[in-house]
Design a protein around this motif. Structure first.
Motif, PDB file in Angstrom:
ATOM      1  N   ALA C 120       0.828  -1.211   0.000  1.00 50.26           N
ATOM      2  CA  ALA C 120       0.000   0.000   0.000  1.00 50.26           C
ATOM      3  C   ALA C 120       0.856   1.253   0.000  1.00 50.26           C
ATOM      4  O   ALA C 120       0.433   2.292  -0.489  1.00 50.26           O
ATOM      5  N   TRP C 123       2.114   3.728  -3.666  1.00 51.29           N
ATOM      6  CA  TRP C 123       1.546   4.935  -4.264  1.00 51.29           C
ATOM      7  C   TRP C 123       1.632   6.127  -3.328  1.00 51.29           C
ATOM      8  O   TRP C 123       1.821   7.263  -3.767  1.00 51.29           O
ATOM      9  N   HIS C 124       1.491   5.889  -2.002  1.00 53.28           N
ATOM     10  CA  HIS C 124       1.626   6.996  -1.063  1.00 53.28           C
ATOM     11  C   HIS C 124       3.014   7.619  -1.166  1.00 53.28           C
ATOM     12  O   HIS C 124       3.165   8.840  -1.114  1.00 53.28           O
ATOM     13  N   GLU C 127       3.374   9.832  -4.191  1.00 51.03           N
ATOM     14  CA  GLU C 127       2.773  11.145  -4.013  1.00 51.03           C
ATOM     15  C   GLU C 127       3.631  12.023  -3.119  1.00 51.03           C
ATOM     16  O   GLU C 127       3.847  13.208  -3.382  1.00 51.03           O
TER      17      GLU C 127
END
Lengths: 365, 404, 172
Positions: C120, C123-124, C127
């Motif tokens: 998970a 993608w965090h 960003e």
């Protein structure tokens, strides 16, 4: 009237003496073609309006209500005028000739097939002994038009639609043709008028579907194959709105797009009419029987027969619309599985069964 | 189908694929060299639920790689949070997940209230719960209706929107807006429900009890729908946990996790103890556990559970003030807090940092759709192109929340 | 477990990189400047042992943090010389959360990537990288996610200057 051209016989006495024969024939041919074009136009108009109203009522809403007054009957006409006035856009990189040719091939094929369809027992454009064979042959040409449209659009999504169409049509041509053999075994002729006349017994209810249980089953299979041929849901993958934007139609706009839809509704009517002729009585119904008994073979009988055909064709179209707005879409591999693995063997069994039934019936009687 | 596809390797990036086998070409038995087709699904596409671009590498109809590209709807919500006052930020929260705006308001308000440390009046909490649950129903109606639309069933969409229209009328009566409400404010709700509103909500609940059965029978149990969604896009429980999935995505794979029950906020612990609602889980009823059908069915069942919660709130509604007393210019004490709530799409988290001033130092939004999206890179390969539409629909992403 | 229980467990298993914790506290009524700190308690972790700390959190039975719910960064002030990297952990089995923070000097702006521990986080982190300019070492796919590939600058930094134009389009 068995020598070919009812229209010619109808109109020839009206021609003045000084006109040479070939001119008369030519004029009659042009009139006949115009009638077919008018039929296609009317079917498209009525079909579009009907689709919008049927879909609306299934979806708990009204559909067109304003254009033209009563329930928006002129909506299709207004849409047609709007489409004609649109800019003719052809994408850059598209194959111009093929792009422009594709809807014409589609529509041309359906026109030709419609020419083989009689409108009344005494009103036909040609007494074709291979009637239904010609209709099936011409309606298969529509695939070429679709693949052409998908390829020429220079868009990957259109290409997907075209490939799916090609695969789907090839898969369903087989059950389409084979299931038609079942009623053909019973009635013994490809000619649509003769097939319809053969169902005139039992007070106009001697339909082929009731004469042989295997023909009844074949009618269902035939209808499913017709749905696949005319690209109607649940087989509307080539034009799958939510997946491929509009499939092979994506790059078409304006009058070219409306040509595709004219073809769609005309094909729907054509195939419903073929279903009617070979499974469900064609021109015959209790009303035609009554007309025949009361007024003989004249204009009233012809009119009633024509209306019967229109009603049966419309009912077929209504069934197709009903299914479209109720069922989700099948995936292409599921479509192919159904066509090859389930419908084709079933169709073969139906033909076999129909033949055996007929043989036993003849042996017994 | 799975036997044939064992040789295909999914690619995360197109560059990987090209670097790998022969510049994207592959040799078949008949010595025909073919290349994979790269198709762009979106940004303008009827089925991507917003402006999202998925670069699909497909071998004919078989998808061999999928790569989502985001940012088309990025509106800098987090940067704006650092430039406007605490209360002024509330309309921006409406707009990330615009289908469930009440929930977004709630998430932000709860986070600010955690920093303020204030007590919310009971009537305000009740009204908040009713609005949030009704919004959950509205959001699931869109998810369900558009899912049918993606698969070619055009009619359930209109039926769902018929109910949603009623809900939007209810919301308009209470706060004046149909989609982006800004109704749940810091400290409570903006205004009390107008007279008769609660009776109308009760009326809606009664009607909806009959309607949702239509959806189940018309679409969920339709044989073609089941064929399109069962065994498609299976997410195993391990994958679900590893990817940080929350909401119906994780419940559809059988994991029993709902923030309303397990980490209760507002009065959900009371409602749970009263036995008013259940947490529906996927059970592999029509195919494998964790397939698209399970996730969609979880959403349908959640609508029913939301009706039960609304009924409980209507039965136990309290009188009193609807907002706590707060100064006009709000200064939040320094600190940082993270509050996560159960959005229709998953866990919506707000991480707020304050330095004691009028404006936040950091306003981080953890959008559930953003976190639910990476799973597409893993589950879309080895499926058909038509399945990719089914899978994207079942993740129920709203791009406003993905991009913020 | 509540925060104190989690913190005690972290100390008991000697989680690598654990620097301490920060609890909310009330302000000093005598001192006007000290307003205290409200909100959540969090754990401070040394960026040098970033991955090992999370591996310990994930694998320990009593902690069992199966999910990374959020991974983001904060730029506390223009003149502050550190970034904060914040991670929110969640345990579904034990129903508890843990906020984790690393103080990362702006001059360094590099930290290990958690993408291989928790999928998970991938993608965090993308960003975070594009918004703050923090490099995540070992990230399998370090592309921009929300911003265009050729965007100049790191928007969420406090000293970010908005560009005057982008590809000929004026941004005034």
């Amino acid at each position: 009237m068995n020598d070919g051209n009812a229209l010619l016989h109808l109109l020839q006495p009206l021609a003045p003496d000084f006109v040479p024969d070939w001119a008369v024939v030519l004029t009659v041919a042009i009139i006949g073609v115009s009638i077919v074009i008018a039929i296609v136009g009317l079917i498209a108009l009525a079909g579009t309006w009907a689709e919008r109203k049927v879909s609306a009522h299934i979806q708990c809403r009204y559909g067109p209500m304003y254009v033209g007054g009563w329930h928006g009957w002129a909506q299709a006409l207004a849409d047609g005028i709007k489409l004609i006035s649109k800019e003719d856009m052809i994408p850059i990189g598209a194959d111009r000739k093929l792009f422009m040719l594709a809807p014409s091939i589609l529509l041309g094929a359906v026109f030709a097939a419609l020419c083989a369809m009689p409108l009344a027992p005494a009103f036909y454009f040609g007494y074709i002994d291979l009637g239904v064979f010609m209709i099936l042959a011409f309606s298969s040409l529509t695939t070429i038009g679709v693949v052409m449209a998908g390829w020429a659009s220079n868009s990957k999504w259109s290409l997907y639609g075209a490939m799916r169409e090609a695969a789907q049509v090839v898969a369903y041509e087989i059950p389409l043709g084979i299931t038609l053999l079942a009623p053909l075994l019973v009635v013994g002729t490809f000619n649509l008028v003769e097939a319809s006349n053969a169902q005139a017994d039992y007070f106009g209810m001697g339909w082929l579907a009731f004469k042989n249980p295997f023909v009844l089953v074949s009618s269902v299979i035939f209808f499913i194959a017709v749905l696949a041929e005319t690209k109607r849901a649940p087989f509307d993958l080539p034009e799958a709105e939510s997946e491929l934007v509009a499939g092979f139609l994506t790059e078409y706009s304006g009058i070219r797009w409306s040509l595709f839809f004219m073809e769609e509704y005309a094909a729907m009517f054509l195939m419903s009419a073929v279903t009617a002729f070979f499974f469900f009585g064609g021109f015959e119904s209790p009303f035609s029987y009554l007309a025949m008994q009361s007024f003989g073979d004249g204009i009233v009988y012809q009119l009633v027969c024509f209306l019967t055909l229109v009603v049966k064709g419309s009912f077929g179209i209504f069934m197709m619309m009903w299914l479209r707005w109720t069922l989700p879409r099948l995936r292409i591999d599921q479509v192919m599985t159904m066509g090859y693995k389930y419908l084709t063997p079933l169709a073969l069994i139906c033909v076999l069964g129909a033949g055996i039934w007929e043989a036993i019936k003849h042996a017994v009687s | 189908m799975s036997e044939q596809t064992k040789d295909y390797k999914p690619s995360i990036t197109i560059a990987d694929q090209q670097a790998a086998a022969n510049n994207g070409a592959r040799e078949f038995m008949m010595d025909v060299r073919t290349t994979d087709l790269e198709v762009n699904m979106g940004p303008q596409h009827p089925a991507t639920h917003g402006v999202m671009r998925i670069l699909i590498r497909a071998d004919g109809e078989l998808v061999t790689g999928a790569q989502p590209h985001l940012g088309y709807l990025h509106r800098c919500a987090e940067k704006i949070g650092e430039n406007v006052e605490w209360l002024q930020y509330l309309p921006y929260t409406d707009r990330y997940d615009y289908l469930a705006a009440m929930n977004n308001n709630l998430g932000y308000s709860l986070a600010v209230e955690a920093l303020l440390g204030i007590e919310i009046p009971r009537r305000a909490t009740m009204l908040r719960t009713i609005c949030v649950e009704l919004n959950r129903i509205a959001s699931h109606l869109v998810a369900f209706g558009t899912y049918g639309l993606d698969l070619g069933a055009f009619t359930p969409f209109l039926y769902c929107f018929r109910e949603r229209e009623w809900l939007l009328m209810l919301f308009e009566k209470i706060c004046g807006a149909r989609l982006t409400y800004s109704y749940l404010r810091i400290g409570g709700v903006f205004n009390d429900a107008p007279p008769g509103w609660l009776e109308e909500v009760a009326n809606f609940c009664d009607v909806f009890d009959e309607k949702w059965v239509e959806y189940r029978d018309l679409l969920m149990m339709n044989h073609i729908f089941i064929k399109r969604t069962a065994d498609v896009g299976v997410i195993t429980p391990e994958q679900a946990l590893d990817f940080g999935l929350t909401g119906p995505m994780v419940r559809g794979s059988g994991i029993d996790w709902d923030l309303r029950r397990d980490m209760p906020y507002m009065i959900y612990d009371e409602i749970w103890k009263a036995g008013a609602f259940q947490v529906p889980l996927g059970s592999g009823a029509q195919g494998q556990l964790g397939d698209c059908w399970d996730r969609v069915y979880v959403r349908v069942q959640e609508m029913v559970e939301s009706i039960k919660i609304v009924r409980w709130c209507l039965a136990n509604i309290a009188e009193g003030p609807t907002i706590a007393e707060l100064p006009k210019v709000l200064r939040v004490p320094p600190g940082e807090a993270y509050v996560g709530i159960e959005n229709p799409r998953g866990e919506l988290g707000h991480y707020l940092v304050s330095d004691g001033g009028k404006i936040a130092v950091r306003c981080r939004v953890r959008g559930p759709s953003f976190c639910n999206l990476p799973i597409l890179e893993d589950i879309m390969p080895h499926t058909f192109l038509a399945d990719s539409v089914a899978i994207i629909g079942s993740t129920d992403v709203v791009i406003g929340e993905t991009d913020r | 477990m509540d925060f104190q229980g989690i913190y005690d467990r972290l100390r008991a298993i000697e989680a690598p990189g654990l620097q301490g914790c920060d609890l909310p506290r009330a302000g000093d009524p005598e001192d006007k400047k000290d307003q205290g700190r409200s909100g959540d308690a969090f754990v401070l972790v040394d960026p040098a042992h970033w991955v090992d700390f999370f591996k310990a959190c994930k694998s320990d039975e009593k902690l069992a943090f199966e999910q990374v719910v959020d991974l983001s960064a904060t730029d506390p002030a223009k003149d502050d010389e550190n970034f904060w990297v914040n991670v929110q952990l969640l345990s579904l089995r034990h129903k508890h959360r843990l906020p984790v923070k690393a103080i990362l000097p702006k001059s360094v702006s590099r930290i290990a990537s958690l993408a291989l521990v928790y999928r998970a986080a991938q993608w965090h982190e993308r960003e975070c990288a594009e918004m703050f300019g923090i490099t995540f070492d070992g990230h399998p796919d370090p592309r921009n996610i929300l911003l265009p590939d050729d965007w100049a600058g790191w928007p969420l930094r406090k000293d970010y200057e908005f560009p005057k134009e982008y590809h000929g389009i004026s941004c005034e």
